[in-house]
Design an enzyme around this catalytic site. Structure first.
Site, PDB file in Angstrom:
ATOM      1  N   GLU A   1      65.430 -20.762  24.078  1.00 45.21           N
ATOM      2  CA  GLU A   1      65.216 -22.221  24.014  1.00 45.21           C
ATOM      3  C   GLU A   1      65.914 -23.003  25.139  1.00 45.21           C
ATOM      4  OE1 GLU A   1      63.857 -20.324  21.293  1.00 45.21           O
ATOM      5  OE2 GLU A   1      63.061 -22.321  20.860  1.00 45.21           O
TER       6      GLU A   1
ATOM      7  N   TYR B   1      69.064 -22.746  26.230  1.00 39.87           N
ATOM      8  CA  TYR B   1      70.518 -22.932  26.131  1.00 39.87           C
ATOM      9  C   TYR B   1      71.230 -22.030  27.155  1.00 39.87           C
ATOM     10  CZ  TYR B   1      69.558 -25.457  21.749  1.00 39.87           C
ATOM     11  OH  TYR B   1      69.110 -26.353  20.828  1.00 39.87           O
TER      12      TYR B   1
ATOM     13  N   HIS C   1      63.630 -26.113  25.380  1.00 35.76           N
ATOM     14  CA  HIS C   1      63.464 -27.451  24.805  1.00 35.76           C
ATOM     15  C   HIS C   1      62.875 -28.434  25.812  1.00 35.76           C
ATOM     16  CE1 HIS C   1      64.983 -26.414  21.011  1.00 35.76           C
ATOM     17  NE2 HIS C   1      66.255 -26.338  21.325  1.00 35.76           N
TER      18      HIS C   1
ATOM     19  N   GLN D   1      59.303 -34.969  11.240  1.00 37.85           N
ATOM     20  CA  GLN D   1      59.745 -36.339  11.019  1.00 37.85           C
ATOM     21  C   GLN D   1      61.157 -36.464  10.445  1.00 37.85           C
ATOM     22  OE1 GLN D   1      55.596 -38.033   9.867  1.00 37.85           O
ATOM     23  NE2 GLN D   1      57.075 -39.586   9.317  1.00 37.85           N
TER      24      GLN D   1
HETATM   25  P1  NAP Z   1      53.286 -49.644  13.144  1.00 39.09           P
HETATM   26  O1  NAP Z   1      53.930 -48.468  13.719  1.00 39.09           O
HETATM   27  O2  NAP Z   1      54.114 -50.708  12.549  1.00 39.09           O
HETATM   28  O3  NAP Z   1      52.379 -50.283  14.295  1.00 39.09           O
HETATM   29  C1  NAP Z   1      51.615 -51.414  14.100  1.00 39.09           C
HETATM   30  C2  NAP Z   1      51.050 -51.868  15.455  1.00 39.09           C
HETATM   31  O4  NAP Z   1      50.347 -53.052  15.238  1.00 39.09           O
HETATM   32  C3  NAP Z   1      52.097 -52.155  16.469  1.00 39.09           C
HETATM   33  O5  NAP Z   1      51.647 -51.600  17.708  1.00 39.09           O
HETATM   34  C4  NAP Z   1      52.165 -53.659  16.548  1.00 39.09           C
HETATM   35  O6  NAP Z   1      52.447 -53.925  17.899  1.00 39.09           O
HETATM   36  C5  NAP Z   1      50.779 -54.097  16.097  1.00 39.09           C
HETATM   37  N1  NAP Z   1      50.747 -55.321  15.304  1.00 39.09           N
HETATM   38  C6  NAP Z   1      51.539 -55.657  14.271  1.00 39.09           C
HETATM   39  N2  NAP Z   1      51.181 -56.863  13.773  1.00 39.09           N
HETATM   40  C7  NAP Z   1      50.122 -57.264  14.500  1.00 39.09           C
HETATM   41  C8  NAP Z   1      49.320 -58.416  14.469  1.00 39.09           C
HETATM   42  N3  NAP Z   1      49.511 -59.403  13.596  1.00 39.09           N
HETATM   43  N4  NAP Z   1      48.336 -58.513  15.372  1.00 39.09           N
HETATM   44  C9  NAP Z   1      48.116 -57.552  16.267  1.00 39.09           C
HETATM   45  N5  NAP Z   1      48.861 -56.427  16.349  1.00 39.09           N
HETATM   46  C10 NAP Z   1      49.846 -56.290  15.470  1.00 39.09           C
HETATM   47  O7  NAP Z   1      52.243 -49.248  12.057  1.00 39.09           O
HETATM   48  P2  NAP Z   1      51.176 -48.072  12.028  1.00 39.09           P
HETATM   49  O8  NAP Z   1      50.685 -47.702  13.374  1.00 39.09           O
HETATM   50  O9  NAP Z   1      50.186 -48.547  11.052  1.00 39.09           O
HETATM   51  O10 NAP Z   1      51.960 -46.869  11.477  1.00 39.09           O
HETATM   52  C11 NAP Z   1      52.613 -46.959  10.253  1.00 39.09           C
HETATM   53  C12 NAP Z   1      53.634 -45.873  10.101  1.00 39.09           C
HETATM   54  O11 NAP Z   1      52.968 -44.644   9.894  1.00 39.09           O
HETATM   55  C13 NAP Z   1      54.531 -45.605  11.281  1.00 39.09           C
HETATM   56  O12 NAP Z   1      55.633 -46.453  11.332  1.00 39.09           O
HETATM   57  C14 NAP Z   1      54.943 -44.196  11.014  1.00 39.09           C
HETATM   58  O13 NAP Z   1      56.016 -44.151  10.106  1.00 39.09           O
HETATM   59  C15 NAP Z   1      53.735 -43.602  10.352  1.00 39.09           C
HETATM   60  N6  NAP Z   1      52.980 -42.809  11.304  1.00 39.09           N
HETATM   61  C16 NAP Z   1      53.600 -42.160  12.313  1.00 39.09           C
HETATM   62  C17 NAP Z   1      52.871 -41.404  13.177  1.00 39.09           C
HETATM   63  C18 NAP Z   1      53.544 -40.674  14.313  1.00 39.09           C
HETATM   64  O14 NAP Z   1      54.712 -40.876  14.576  1.00 39.09           O
HETATM   65  N7  NAP Z   1      52.852 -39.811  15.025  1.00 39.09           N
HETATM   66  C19 NAP Z   1      51.514 -41.289  13.034  1.00 39.09           C
HETATM   67  C20 NAP Z   1      50.899 -41.989  12.001  1.00 39.09           C
HETATM   68  C21 NAP Z   1      51.646 -42.753  11.149  1.00 39.09           C
HETATM   69  P3  NAP Z   1      52.619 -55.376  18.512  1.00 39.09           P
HETATM   70  O15 NAP Z   1      53.296 -56.179  17.459  1.00 39.09           O
HETATM   71  O16 NAP Z   1      53.414 -55.178  19.755  1.00 39.09           O
HETATM   72  O17 NAP Z   1      51.246 -55.803  18.825  1.00 39.09           O
HETATM   73 FE1  SF4 Z   2      60.534 -30.837   9.012  1.00 40.33          FE
HETATM   74 FE2  SF4 Z   2      59.910 -31.015   6.434  1.00 40.33          FE
HETATM   75 FE3  SF4 Z   2      58.218 -31.969   8.291  1.00 40.33          FE
HETATM   76 FE4  SF4 Z   2      58.594 -29.342   7.943  1.00 40.33          FE
HETATM   77  S1  SF4 Z   2      57.693 -30.781   6.490  1.00 40.33           S
HETATM   78  S2  SF4 Z   2      58.550 -30.404   9.881  1.00 40.33           S
HETATM   79  S3  SF4 Z   2      60.762 -29.262   7.474  1.00 40.33           S
HETATM   80  S4  SF4 Z   2      60.263 -32.730   7.845  1.00 40.33           S
END
Ligand code: NAP
Ligand code: SF4
Length: 672
Positions: free
Chosen positions: A166, A168, A254, A341
């Protein structure tokens, strides 16, 4: 006969007879940063031993202070520390398991100013530039590894694993790219591999023959200037000769630009590299990376690619993985969905590891729930992650639980997530929830939108609302235009989307939708497709096993927008955000920050950036602008004077987060 004859067969390694071929791989948890750290670590490992895992590898302990992963990280270098380790080893033994201490010197990845490396040069992902070790210091570091191994034996560990992969310190010696030394530890291949071989010899000289010595080899570096497959095989043979009892395999550094363990990596993608090691040696070899199911593990061993399988995150997700496998109850395994996550992303942001699907992971001393002495009747409204987690945990405690779900299937947001390329593991989470609801005797009423009248009959003692979220519809002129759809329409209902797409909102869901609209689902399922897309030479004929990536030619053009300044995707998970961003960049996705949305009309999206007006010609505008809590039912209940417990997205919609939802639901369930 068992369905897993190979996986469940015992194996003798050094002085230990492993009861099966399942090993909990080493994983850094940062539990040492919490109160009662040793008690927590002991409980964490003992729970896995009780779950019948064949062998446990601890998270990495550095042999010297400058080799820790981060400030205050784990070190084992003094007899004063033996007491805390004896607590761990005795708890594991009491639970019927065996545990091995991993010795990890982080080299230039150590997040400490005193970090060291074979040669100068900061890693792309490092904070500090390393100080090159002098020849004397290299010899003294070798001695430190041996000293730590001797202490580990005194502490009651069954062996040590020497972490040589990895990227290290040891890996930094073996690869030409990070080793420009001209002493006995640098230069040609033989001199570059001398450092780990001397460590093995020194360790062997300080421990007894029945003490297990495992070497974790980098089976494919995925770095320019890394080893070729032939070199890895030659090195593996030398590792065997130097006295290792078992070789574990690591994949990629990494800092490599190829994902190695994310959900978008197909299961068991790295078997060719592992087989290359296996074919070179006669000692047992352990496979690792993206192995999360017993049938897959059985196939790997049966195929002869490896003798054991190492699973780190799957053992966070389910400490009883091995026991359920032995009992033929694999459908009850809480499968790791490789989301990173709550484990790696927590570690990378200075938090402690836990697990999205199992909030008890790393919190064993906080979750001491057993059966209730006062069973109650619960109505749970909403069959998403929060509602299901509450229902299962409450029912397992002996409460009577009825779960109402308005839709025709359980899952809530999970049903959307599982459609995104690279997120097929969410299907396993749904399977686990489905089976667990059934086995816990939860009454599930599908296609039933619970009303206040349904809940106020006196049939229930407590009401839990997990009614989730509704997508936010921003106030933009023309938002009602037929071109506009929400992410929910696209992912849940398959709304048609044209060739030119604007995505409003660039959070996790905006990125997921972009991936969905562009992505090739096969890449995350078929190792060959994955290798082509990410530029991996599966034959490892090239140094590091790198090849030229195949270009992905999407049929759609996609443009993402956000209102805030700064680059898009900043808040994506640390360990996976870069993968998404790299893929979308490669697919030519436009990204605009600092946008004001002026209007949507037949032309497309009108917007302003820095005072300049623009139009993006678009056939479809997908709204991914976050969510609002759905608390309609809570309001109606309050009007009738009924108080309910509100959890998950219905409680807090911002940063709608399955980690928080499942943790909150589980903690609430065990509070009754
Ligand atoms: P989010 O992360 O809070 O993003 C919402 C987006 O909408 C932001 O880009 C925000 O940017 C925009 N926004 C907010 N209010 C707005 C408004 N009134 N008008 C226009 N744009 C607006 O929410 P999400 O994308 O729905 O995701 C929700 C959660 O799901 C995440 O926080 C995460 O925990 C989880 N999730 C994570 C992943 C990942 O990490 N790969 C994938 C899917 C879901 P601006 O305010 O700058 O426009
Ligand atoms: Fe990590 Fe749990 Fe997601 Fe598996 S399910 S990647 S252990 S948080």
């Amino acid at each position: 006969m068992s369905s897993y004859p190979h996986l469940l067969s015992p194996l003798r390694v050094a002085g230990v007879t492993l009861p099966n071929r399942m090993v909990m791989g080493a994983m850094h948890t940062r539990l040492e940063t919490l109160d009662r750290p040793h008690e927590r670590l002991a409980a964490f490992y003992a729970a896995r031993a009780a779950g019948e895992i064949g062998l446990i590898l601890t998270g990495g302990y550095s042999p010297v202070p400058e080799g820790v992963i981060d400030e205050g990280g784990l070190v084992l270098n003094s007899p004063d520390q033996l007491g805390e380790h004896r607590l761990i080893t005795s708890e594991v033994r009491k639970a019927g398991g065996s545990i091995v201490l991993q010795i990890l010197h982080a080299g230039r990845y150590a997040k400490v100013a005193s970090c060291v490396a074979p040669s100068p040069g900061k890693a792309r992902i490092s904070v500090f530039a390393p100080r090159p070790l002098s020849t004397d210091q290299v010899w003294s570091t070798i001695g430190s590894f041996a000293h730590t191994a001797a202490l580990a034996q005194q502490a009651g560990y069954a062996g040590v694993e020497i972490m040589g992969s990895e990227g290290y310190l040891i890996n930094e010696f073996t690869a030409a790219i990070t080793n420009q030394r001209d002493d006995e530890f640098g230069g040609d291949f033989d001199r570059r591999i001398r450092f780990p071989l001397e460590i093995l010899a020194a360790v062997r000289s300080r421990v007894s023959r029945d003490f297990m010595v495992i070497y974790r080899i980098s089976s494919i570096d995925l770095m320019e200037g890394g080893m070729t497959g032939d070199e890895v095989a030659a090195f593996a043979r030398r590792v065997e000769r130097a006295g290792a009892d078992l070789i574990n395999t690591g994949v990629g550094w990494h800092e490599a630009a190829v994902p190695t363990i994310a959900a978008s990596v197909p299961r068991a993608a790295w078997l060719a590299a592992i087989r290359n090691v296996k074919q070179a040696v006669s000692i047992p070899v352990m496979a690792s990376n993206r192995i999360n199911a017993p049938d897959l593990a059985e196939t790997i061993i049966a195929s002869g690619a490896a003798d054991l399988v190492s699973m780190a995150r799957p053992l966070l997700a389910d400490p009883e993985f091995a026991r359920k496998t032995r009992l033929g109850r694999a459908d009850e395994i809480n499968t790791c969905i490789a989301c990173n996550q709550a484990c790696l992303d927590h570690i990378f942001t200075e938090r402690t590891a836990t697990c999205l699907v199992n909030p008890r992971a790393g919190r064993e001393i906080e979750f001491t729930d057993g059966k209730t002495s006062a069973p109650r009747r619960f109505a749970v409204v909403g069959g998403g992650p929060a509602g299901m987690a509450f229902a299962i945990n409450a029912a397992r405690r002996g409460h009577r639980v009825t779960l109402f779900e308005a839709g025709s299937e359980i899952g809530g947001q999970l049903n959307m997530a599982r459609k995104v390329p690279g997120k097929h593991e969410f299907n396993e989470m749904l399977r686990y929830f489905r089976v667990s609801l059934e086995r816990a005797d939860v009454t599930v009423r599908l296609a039933t939108k619970a009303s206040v009248d349904d809940l106020a009959t006196g049939e229930f003692d407590e009401i839990v609302l997990a009614t989730g979220v509704v997508p936010r519809l921003p106030d933009i002129e023309g938002i009602g235009h037929p071109k506009v759809v929400s992410y929910h329409d696209v992912l849940a209902h398959g709304a048609p989307v044209g060739d030119r797409v604007a995505i409003i909102g660039a959070g996790g869901i905006g990125f997921d939708v972009a991936e969905f609209l562009l992505g090739s689902a096969t890449e995350s399922l078929d190792p060959a497709e994955f290798m082509k897309a990410w530029g991996v030479d599966p034959t490892i004929a090239t140094p590091g096993g790198l090849a030229r990536p195949a270009r992905h030619r999407p049929t759609r053009t996609v443009h993402m927008f956000q209102r805030k300044a700064g680059s898009l995707g900043r808040r994506l998970g640390k360990s996976t955000g870069w993968i998404l961003k790299a893929r979308l960049r490669e697919a030519g996705v436009g990204m605009t920050a600092g946008a004001t949305y002026d209007a949507i009309d037949d032309q497309g999206l009108h917007y302003t950036v820095n005072g300049e007006k623009h139009v993006l010609q678009a056939d479809t505008i997908v709204i991914c602008a976050g969510q609002l809590s759905n608390r309609e039912l809570d309001g109606q209940l309050r009007q009738r004077g009924i108080r309910a417990h509100v959890i998950g997205g219905a409680d807090v919609a911002s940063e709608l987060d399955a980690v928080r939802a499942i943790d909150q639901a589980t903690r609430l369930a065990i509070s009754f």
